[in-house]
Motif scaffolding. Structure first.
Motif, mmCIF file in Angstrom:
data_model
loop_
_atom_site.group_PDB
_atom_site.id
_atom_site.type_symbol
_atom_site.label_atom_id
_atom_site.label_comp_id
_atom_site.label_asym_id
_atom_site.label_seq_id
_atom_site.Cartn_x
_atom_site.Cartn_y
_atom_site.Cartn_z
ATOM 1 N N PRO A 14 -8.260 14.786 24.547
ATOM 2 C CA PRO A 14 -8.027 14.160 23.227
ATOM 3 C C PRO A 14 -8.924 14.724 22.130
ATOM 4 C CG PRO A 14 -8.122 12.496 24.954
ATOM 5 C CD PRO A 14 -8.555 13.784 25.580
ATOM 6 N N LEU A 15 -10.140 15.124 22.485
ATOM 7 C CA LEU A 15 -11.045 15.677 21.480
ATOM 8 C C LEU A 15 -10.578 17.047 21.001
ATOM 9 C CD1 LEU A 15 -14.519 14.753 23.033
ATOM 10 C CD2 LEU A 15 -13.293 13.588 21.198
ATOM 11 N N LEU A 16 -9.933 17.796 21.885
ATOM 12 C CA LEU A 16 -9.462 19.129 21.512
ATOM 13 C C LEU A 16 -8.180 19.055 20.687
ATOM 14 C CD1 LEU A 16 -10.077 20.988 24.894
ATOM 15 C CD2 LEU A 16 -11.588 20.826 22.915
ATOM 16 N N ARG A 17 -7.415 17.956 20.879
ATOM 17 C CA ARG A 17 -6.139 17.847 20.155
ATOM 18 C C ARG A 17 -6.311 17.292 18.747
ATOM 19 N NH1 ARG A 17 -4.164 15.946 25.289
ATOM 20 N NH2 ARG A 17 -4.431 13.797 24.540
ATOM 21 N N GLN A 18 -7.288 16.418 18.574
ATOM 22 C CA GLN A 18 -7.430 15.768 17.277
ATOM 23 C C GLN A 18 -8.527 16.421 16.454
ATOM 24 O OE1 GLN A 18 -8.449 11.777 18.476
ATOM 25 N NE2 GLN A 18 -10.633 12.141 18.272
ATOM 26 N N LYS A 19 -8.389 16.281 15.153
ATOM 27 C CA LYS A 19 -9.419 16.784 14.239
ATOM 28 C C LYS A 19 -9.975 15.603 13.468
ATOM 29 C CE LYS A 19 -10.256 20.057 10.472
ATOM 30 N NZ LYS A 19 -11.423 20.655 11.124
ATOM 31 N N GLU A 20 -11.274 15.470 13.483
ATOM 32 C CA GLU A 20 -11.925 14.334 12.834
ATOM 33 C C GLU A 20 -11.833 14.476 11.319
ATOM 34 O OE1 GLU A 20 -13.460 10.696 12.967
ATOM 35 O OE2 GLU A 20 -13.215 11.911 14.774
ATOM 36 N N TYR A 57 -23.359 9.662 9.716
ATOM 37 C CA TYR A 57 -21.916 9.818 9.942
ATOM 38 C C TYR A 57 -21.478 11.258 9.697
ATOM 39 C CZ TYR A 57 -16.962 9.789 8.742
ATOM 40 O OH TYR A 57 -15.634 10.094 8.657
ATOM 41 N N LEU A 58 -21.856 11.824 8.548
ATOM 42 C CA LEU A 58 -21.462 13.191 8.227
ATOM 43 C C LEU A 58 -22.053 14.189 9.228
ATOM 44 C CD1 LEU A 58 -21.845 13.078 4.335
ATOM 45 C CD2 LEU A 58 -19.723 12.985 5.679
ATOM 46 N N THR A 59 -23.298 13.936 9.652
ATOM 47 C CA THR A 59 -23.922 14.806 10.657
ATOM 48 C C THR A 59 -23.179 14.725 11.983
ATOM 49 O OG1 THR A 59 -26.086 14.494 9.613
ATOM 50 C CG2 THR A 59 -26.070 15.293 11.873
ATOM 51 N N ALA A 60 -22.780 13.511 12.378
ATOM 52 C CA ALA A 60 -22.074 13.330 13.646
ATOM 53 C C ALA A 60 -20.708 14.023 13.616
ATOM 54 C CB ALA A 60 -21.909 11.835 13.943
ATOM 55 N N VAL A 61 -20.009 13.965 12.469
ATOM 56 C CA VAL A 61 -18.722 14.658 12.341
ATOM 57 C C VAL A 61 -18.919 16.159 12.509
ATOM 58 C CG1 VAL A 61 -16.861 15.241 10.744
ATOM 59 C CG2 VAL A 61 -17.648 12.878 10.916
ATOM 60 N N ALA A 62 -19.939 16.683 11.849
ATOM 61 C CA ALA A 62 -20.217 18.121 11.957
ATOM 62 C C ALA A 62 -20.594 18.500 13.388
ATOM 63 C CB ALA A 62 -21.343 18.506 10.992
ATOM 64 N N ASP A 63 -21.346 17.628 14.068
ATOM 65 C CA ASP A 63 -21.745 17.913 15.447
ATOM 66 C C ASP A 63 -20.537 17.942 16.378
ATOM 67 O OD1 ASP A 63 -24.374 18.110 14.709
ATOM 68 O OD2 ASP A 63 -24.923 16.078 15.333
ATOM 69 N N VAL A 64 -19.577 17.049 16.145
ATOM 70 C CA VAL A 64 -18.364 17.059 16.971
ATOM 71 C C VAL A 64 -17.600 18.366 16.759
ATOM 72 C CG1 VAL A 64 -16.095 15.991 17.293
ATOM 73 C CG2 VAL A 64 -18.120 14.554 17.102
ATOM 74 N N GLU A 65 -17.445 18.769 15.503
ATOM 75 C CA GLU A 65 -16.730 20.013 15.216
ATOM 76 C C GLU A 65 -17.437 21.210 15.871
ATOM 77 O OE1 GLU A 65 -16.629 19.999 10.996
ATOM 78 O OE2 GLU A 65 -14.870 18.681 10.857
ATOM 79 N N SER A 66 -18.764 21.231 15.779
ATOM 80 C CA SER A 66 -19.522 22.329 16.395
ATOM 81 C C SER A 66 -19.391 22.295 17.912
ATOM 82 C CB SER A 66 -20.989 22.234 15.988
ATOM 83 O OG SER A 66 -21.151 22.361 14.590
ATOM 84 N N ALA A 67 -19.427 21.082 18.477
ATOM 85 C CA ALA A 67 -19.323 20.946 19.927
ATOM 86 C C ALA A 67 -17.953 21.394 20.426
ATOM 87 C CB ALA A 67 -19.599 19.492 20.341
ATOM 88 N N VAL A 68 -16.892 21.080 19.667
ATOM 89 C CA VAL A 68 -15.551 21.530 20.047
ATOM 90 C C VAL A 68 -15.468 23.049 20.025
ATOM 91 C CG1 VAL A 68 -13.129 21.575 19.318
ATOM 92 C CG2 VAL A 68 -14.381 19.417 19.342
ATOM 93 N N ASP A 69 -15.983 23.660 18.962
ATOM 94 C CA ASP A 69 -15.981 25.137 18.872
ATOM 95 C C ASP A 69 -16.787 25.747 20.011
ATOM 96 O OD1 ASP A 69 -14.462 24.923 16.590
ATOM 97 O OD2 ASP A 69 -16.170 25.102 15.221
ATOM 98 N N PHE A 115 -17.454 24.422 22.931
ATOM 99 C CA PHE A 115 -16.772 24.209 24.199
ATOM 100 C C PHE A 115 -15.652 25.226 24.404
ATOM 101 C CE2 PHE A 115 -13.203 22.277 26.497
ATOM 102 C CZ PHE A 115 -13.802 22.022 27.713
ATOM 103 N N ARG A 116 -14.845 25.408 23.365
ATOM 104 C CA ARG A 116 -13.756 26.378 23.488
ATOM 105 C C ARG A 116 -14.298 27.777 23.761
ATOM 106 N NH1 ARG A 116 -10.341 23.739 18.529
ATOM 107 N NH2 ARG A 116 -8.939 22.438 19.799
#
Length: 460
Positions: A263-269, A380-392, A394-395
């Motif tokens: 689900p994390l890879l399919r959705q974009k925050e 909140y903004l830092t956590a959003v950026a961390d998720v995006e970085s973590a997804v990149d 991971f891929r």
């Protein structure tokens, strides 16, 4: 007879094996179930619940201070050496001198110590006190209710922290188990390579160095398995500790890594605002601000008068006999009702200094609440950026892992066909293991970044 014994042993083994399976299946959890279990069984949560219960009792304790207070008392006294007062003998009739022990030669204008107390006395009674007006009492009731609110919110925050910790531990176990499975597959492959190389060496088609190199690969794979098993044991221990499960119990995890990752890879925050006023950290600071205001008002209420009413009722008896409870001894009743008013007049500025301290504390609480608004937005903004970085990340690590596996497989084929050396095969295997380790780390980082985001929003 032997056949019956074998059947009996077989039956016992089946029963024991079935018991082991049942024991292993006793505790199985999805992530949500593990979190719910922790909210019921965690000692930290239990203590938070006790804090809430204590705060409720504190509210009633404060309220009860303004309700009627009744106290009773009883006394029984024997005067061993009663106090005496000098009395002019001129006012004492001569007939009582012998009874009072006054010497006959006492001058008529002299004095003699006389005790008016009897040898025994007893009394009992009760007193009723009622608070009529006290500014601190009115403020105190409001403060006690705010303490209850704070205890409840603290429990809520503790629950969020526990759920966050359980999720982290749960993900650690899943990632460690996935890593162990890969390491076992790698060991099986290394063992096959060693066996094939040894067979080739025995038939004169390979060198002893190649056999030794393959043995090193097997030992490395075995060490990686031992390391992965230790990581699983530690991760499971941490999870059980966090959940409040006995450390000797066996637990099973029924969720899979893919169920959390996909689900994390399919959705974009989507980046946007969120209602920070509903966040537990903001609400706690708002409660602290309210409490500071109450303490400020409490300090100012000390300037107001205090009014108390009371009623007292008692009975008392005297006598020279120790038994004052016989019917011939009279008991004298007394009662009174009254009011007490206390008005502060001058404290040399002490109370004013206390009021100012509470005022400053309230202003600090207001500033901390305003700072929290900015902090929550930043988190909140830092956590959003961390998720995006973590997804990149991971891929990228998934691609690296697949590429490293592809290189390792091709090198294995080349080695089996005599095109590649054992040293090169060892290098590619090390590269693959490193890529696998990076993948595990990125999995944990990805999942942790998601629950950190949920926590920043206040959803967890």
């Amino acid at each position: 007879m032997k056949t019956k014994m074998k059947q009996l042993l077989a039956l016992l083994l089946v029963m024991l094996w079935g018991g082991q399976i049942d024991a292993q299946d006793d505790l199985k959890f999805t992530l949500a179930e593990a979190q719910d279990y922790a909210l019921t069984n965690s000692y930290v949560i239990q203590n938070s619940g006790l804090d809430v219960m204590a705060a409720r009792k504190k509210v009633w304790e404060t309220i009860a201070m303004g309700l009627p207070q009744i106290s009773g008392s009883a006394n029984y006294t024997k005067n061993i050496d009663a106090a005496k007062s000098p009395l002019p003998v001129a006012i004492i009739p001569k007939d009582f001198w012998d009874e009072l022990g006054i010497p006959d030669d006492t001058p008529a204008d002299g004095t003699y110590p006389i005790s008016f107390a009897q040898k025994f006395n007893s009394d009992y009674g009760f007193t009723v006190d009622q608070l009529i007006f006290d500014g601190s009492y009115i403020v105190g009731i409001g403060s006690a209710k705010i303490y209850l609110q704070m205890a409840t919110q603290t429990k809520e925050k503790t629950e969020i922290e526990i759920k966050h910790a359980v999720a982290q531990s749960y993900f650690m176990v899943l990632a460690a188990e996935e890593n162990l499975q890969v390491m076992k597959e790698n060991l099986a492959n290394s063992q096959k390579l060693e066996s094939d190389t040894r067979a080739m060496y025995d038939n004169g088609f390979s060198e002893e160095q190649d056999v030794d190199q393959m043995r090193l690969l097997v030992q490395k794979a075995e060490n990686e398995i031992l390391k992965a098993e230790r990581e699983i044991r530690v991760a499971r221990m941490v999870l059980k500790y966090t959940m409040g499960v006995d450390v000797e119990s066996r637990i099973g995890l029924t969720d899979s890594l893919d169920g959390f990752i996909n689900p994390l890879l399919r959705q974009k925050e989507e980046i946007g605002g969120f209602d920070y006023t509903s966040h537990i950290d903001f609400r706690l600071l708002d409660t602290q601000r309210q409490l500071s205001m109450k303490e400020f008002k409490l300090a100012r209420s000390a300037y107001l008068p205090k009014i108390n009413g009371f009623y007292s009722w008692s009975k008392i008896a005297y006598g020279n006999s120790g038994n004052l409870f016989k019917s011939s001894v009279p008991w004298f009743r007394s009662s009174m009702i009254g009011m007490n008013i206390s008005v502060p007049i001058f404290t040399s500025g002490q109370q004013m200094a206390k009021v100012k301290q509470m005022q400053f504390a309230y202003q600090q609480a207001e500033n901390e609440q305003k700072l929290a608004e900015q902090t929550l937005q930043k988190d909140y903004l830092t956590a959003v950026a961390d998720v995006e970085s973590a997804v990149d990340q991971f891929r990228n690590d998934v691609d690296n892992k697949q590429l490293a596996r592809k290189i390792y497989n091709k090198t294995t084929i080349k080695y089996n066909n005599g095109i590649s050396s054992s040293v090169e095969l060892s290098q590619t295997e090390t590269q693959y293991i490193q890529a696998q380790g990076a993948w595990v780390a990125s999995v944990i980082q990805l999942l942790n970044s998601k629950i950190t985001l949920d926590k920043a929003i206040g959803k967890l």
